[in-house]
Design a protein around this motif. Structure first.
Motif, short mmCIF file in Angstrom:
data_model
loop_
_atom_site.label_atom_id
_atom_site.label_comp_id
_atom_site.label_asym_id
_atom_site.label_seq_id
_atom_site.Cartn_x
_atom_site.Cartn_y
_atom_site.Cartn_z
N GLN A 135 0.85 -1.49 0.31
CA GLN A 135 -0.14 -0.10 0.19
C GLN A 135 0.83 2.16 -0.28
N GLY A 136 2.32 1.08 0.56
CA GLY A 136 2.85 2.73 0.99
C GLY A 136 2.97 2.71 -0.30
N ALA A 137 3.76 1.23 -0.80
CA ALA A 137 4.50 1.83 -2.25
C ALA A 137 3.76 2.33 -4.00
N GLY A 138 1.89 1.59 -3.53
CA GLY A 138 0.81 2.48 -4.35
C GLY A 138 1.17 4.07 -3.80
N SER A 139 0.82 4.08 -2.45
CA SER A 139 0.85 5.62 -2.18
C SER A 139 1.83 6.19 -2.97
N VAL A 140 3.60 5.94 -3.39
CA VAL A 140 4.13 6.17 -4.28
C VAL A 140 4.25 6.81 -5.42
N PHE A 141 3.29 5.29 -6.24
CA PHE A 141 2.71 5.21 -7.13
C PHE A 141 1.76 6.32 -7.40
N ALA A 142 0.75 6.65 -7.04
CA ALA A 142 -0.04 7.40 -6.95
C ALA A 142 0.62 9.39 -6.82
N LEU A 143 1.55 9.08 -6.18
CA LEU A 143 2.19 10.65 -6.42
C LEU A 143 2.62 10.80 -7.42
N LEU A 144 3.72 9.42 -8.44
CA LEU A 144 4.08 9.41 -9.30
C LEU A 144 3.54 10.30 -10.70
N LEU A 186 0.22 11.93 -9.59
CA LEU A 186 -0.20 13.17 -9.27
C LEU A 186 0.97 13.66 -10.01
N LEU A 187 2.44 13.81 -10.25
CA LEU A 187 3.50 14.72 -10.20
C LEU A 187 3.19 14.77 -12.00
N THR A 188 3.41 13.90 -13.13
CA THR A 188 2.78 13.53 -14.52
C THR A 188 2.18 14.14 -14.86
N ALA A 189 0.89 14.38 -13.69
CA ALA A 189 -0.93 14.86 -14.25
C ALA A 189 -0.24 16.59 -14.37
N ALA A 190 0.19 17.05 -12.58
CA ALA A 190 0.59 18.10 -13.01
C ALA A 190 1.64 18.91 -14.06
N ALA A 191 2.74 18.70 -14.40
CA ALA A 191 3.39 18.29 -15.31
C ALA A 191 2.99 18.77 -16.68
N VAL A 192 1.95 17.89 -17.30
CA VAL A 192 1.64 18.50 -18.44
C VAL A 192 0.36 18.87 -18.19
N PHE A 223 -6.31 14.15 -12.01
CA PHE A 223 -5.56 13.45 -10.49
C PHE A 223 -6.19 12.79 -10.02
N VAL A 224 -8.25 12.92 -10.35
CA VAL A 224 -8.64 12.02 -9.39
C VAL A 224 -8.66 10.64 -9.26
N SER A 267 -5.80 9.42 -9.72
CA SER A 267 -4.01 8.39 -9.55
C SER A 267 -4.11 7.78 -8.35
N GLY A 268 -5.17 7.99 -7.56
CA GLY A 268 -5.36 7.61 -6.13
C GLY A 268 -5.97 6.25 -6.68
N PHE A 269 -7.12 6.16 -7.52
CA PHE A 269 -7.61 5.17 -7.62
C PHE A 269 -6.60 3.66 -8.78
N LEU A 270 -6.23 4.22 -9.27
CA LEU A 270 -5.16 3.55 -10.34
C LEU A 270 -4.12 2.79 -9.36
N ALA A 271 -3.26 3.43 -9.17
CA ALA A 271 -2.87 2.88 -7.71
C ALA A 271 -3.27 2.10 -7.08
N GLN A 272 -4.43 1.96 -6.16
CA GLN A 272 -5.47 1.33 -5.40
C GLN A 272 -5.10 -0.19 -6.55
N CYS A 273 -5.64 0.61 -7.56
CA CYS A 273 -6.00 -1.32 -8.61
C CYS A 273 -4.45 -1.99 -8.91
N ALA A 274 -3.33 -1.48 -8.93
CA ALA A 274 -2.15 -1.72 -9.48
C ALA A 274 -1.65 -2.40 -8.42
N VAL A 275 -1.58 -1.58 -6.81
CA VAL A 275 -1.42 -2.63 -5.34
C VAL A 275 -2.30 -3.79 -5.74
N GLY A 276 -3.83 -3.80 -5.42
CA GLY A 276 -4.33 -5.07 -5.49
C GLY A 276 -4.05 -6.12 -6.63
N VAL A 277 -3.78 -5.86 -7.62
CA VAL A 277 -2.96 -7.24 -8.60
C VAL A 277 -1.56 -6.94 -7.97
#
Length: 389
Positions: free
Chosen positions: A123-132, A134-140, A147-148, A150-160
């Motif tokens: 879950q912690g790794a997923g938070s880092v992924f979500a942050l990345l 978010l930063l990508t979304a902000a950069a572009v 932005f919304v 990002s967190g849900f995609l990270a949760q799906c990745a953690v579940g897998v």
């Protein structure tokens, strides 16, 4: 400020849905406790039943978010926080949340295998992924929906990842098992006696806590929603850590029930004292560090007050000391009892939160949660657990 308030509200609206994991987590843990001599059939059937229910629920949740968004309903429902793009933000949140529901079974499997700490690290790794993300979304300069998402995609990745790890530990193809669960010929288990009270507990908790931002958005201004959200971001990881520490007790007590070796009153009091000590340390840390860290997180644009963090600290403490008792009351009868108490708590909390939010702003709903949880859940649950230990 309004943009952050919309982000905070859209990403937490899914918590208002009174579904949770539909009791699948409880069924998986209890099925693992019943598995003996390498017989995984009870676990296989519980996972299949839970996955089928969660896939159906996920499809329904996606529809709940997308259909009103297409009709432009969400923007006025969000009150002062509604703004252009709000409908797409909510639709994305509900759709991705629905997709992640069956994937969440991986965390339940790891808990049943006494690997709750591994689930926390992922879950912690997923938070880092979500942050990345978010930063990508902000950069572009991506739209708010990115932005919304990002967190849900990270949760799906953690579940897998949890499912892949659980598959290796069990020697069972969990991803394929979940995908095949929609087939009617797959053998399933009876989980209703655990699922129904768990759904009620999840629904009560959703009403009690997830409505706080919604209440603030209607009786206060967007600044209060943003301040509350900043404090909640500090509260969430700490209570998550305490939750991970308490989850192994669920597995332990389930195995003890199967072996007819119930814990004694002394065991429960000792565990409660340990969690009280840990909760006190965490609560003091939140009070001392929360205002500074929260204000820094918001780049000084909003001030996170000590009164809000003190309220969160009190809620953290009372929830921490309740964990051993709540984990002990995880058989069918105990879950039914907790379901009743949480329902009472939810009603009391909402009744307190509205006038308190109007009176003192962001700390109000948190104070209402502390009072309602202590009176309606913790005290009665402790009394019942000690009387039967």
């Amino acid at each position: 400020m309004p943009g952050y308030a919309l982000f905070a509200l859209a990403t937490t609206l899914t918590a208002l849905l009174p579904l949770g994991d539909l009791g699948a987590g409880a069924a998986v843990v209890n099925a693992m406790a019943r598995s003996r001599d390498g017989d995984r059939e009870p676990l296989r059937r519980a996972i299949t039943s839970g996955a089928r229910a969660l896939m159906c629920a996920g499809a329904l949740i996606a529809a709940v978010g997308i259909v009103p968004a297409c009709l432009g309903v969400w923007t006025p429902l969000l009150g002062h926080t509604g703004q252009p793009g709000a409908d797409s933000c909510v639709a994305v949140a509900f759709a991705l949340f629905g997709c992640g529901l069956p994937l969440g079974l991986g965390k339940s499997v790891l808990i049943a295998l006494n690997r709750a700490h591994v689930a926390l690290m992922l879950q912690g790794a997923g938070s880092v992924f979500a942050l990345l993300l978010l930063l990508t979304a902000a950069a572009v300069h991506a739209p708010s929906a990115a932005f919304v998402a990002s967190g849900f995609l990270a949760q799906c990745a953690v579940g897998v990842l949890c499912l892949v790890l659980g598959s290796r530990l069990l020697g069972m193809p969990l991803l394929r098992l979940i995908a095949d669960s929609v087939r009617r010929r797959q053998p399933r288990a009876r989980i209703r006696h655990l699922a129904v009270p768990m759904v009620v507990i999840n629904a009560g908790s959703a009403v009690a806590y997830a409505t706080d931002r919604l209440v603030l958005s209607h009786v206060a201004d967007p600044t209060n929603v943003a301040v509350y959200s900043a404090g909640a971001q500090l509260f969430a990881p700490v209570i998550g850590l305490i939750s991970v520490a308490g989850m192994p007790l669920w597995t332990l007590f389930a195995h003890q029930r199967e072996s007819q070796d119930e814990p004694s009153r002394r065991d429960l009091l000792r565990l409660t004292a340990h969690f009280a000590a840990g909760g006190l340390v965490a609560a003091v840390s939140v009070v001392l560090l929360g205002p500074t860290v929260g204000t820094w997180m918001m780049h000084g644009r909003i001030q996170v007050g000590a009164d809000l963090m003190a309220a969160f600290a009190a809620l953290l403490f009372v929830q921490a000391i309740n964990y051993p008792v709540s984990m002990w009351l995880t058989d069918a009868a105990g879950l039914r009892f907790q379901a009743v108490r949480v329902s009472i708590m939810a009603a009391a909390n909402l009744a307190l939160s509205i006038p308190l939010a109007r009176l003192i702003g962001a700390p109000g709903p948190v104070i209402g949660s502390v009072v309602a949880f202590t009176a309606a859940v913790f005290v009665p649950s402790l009394r019942k657990a000690l009387s039967h230990a």
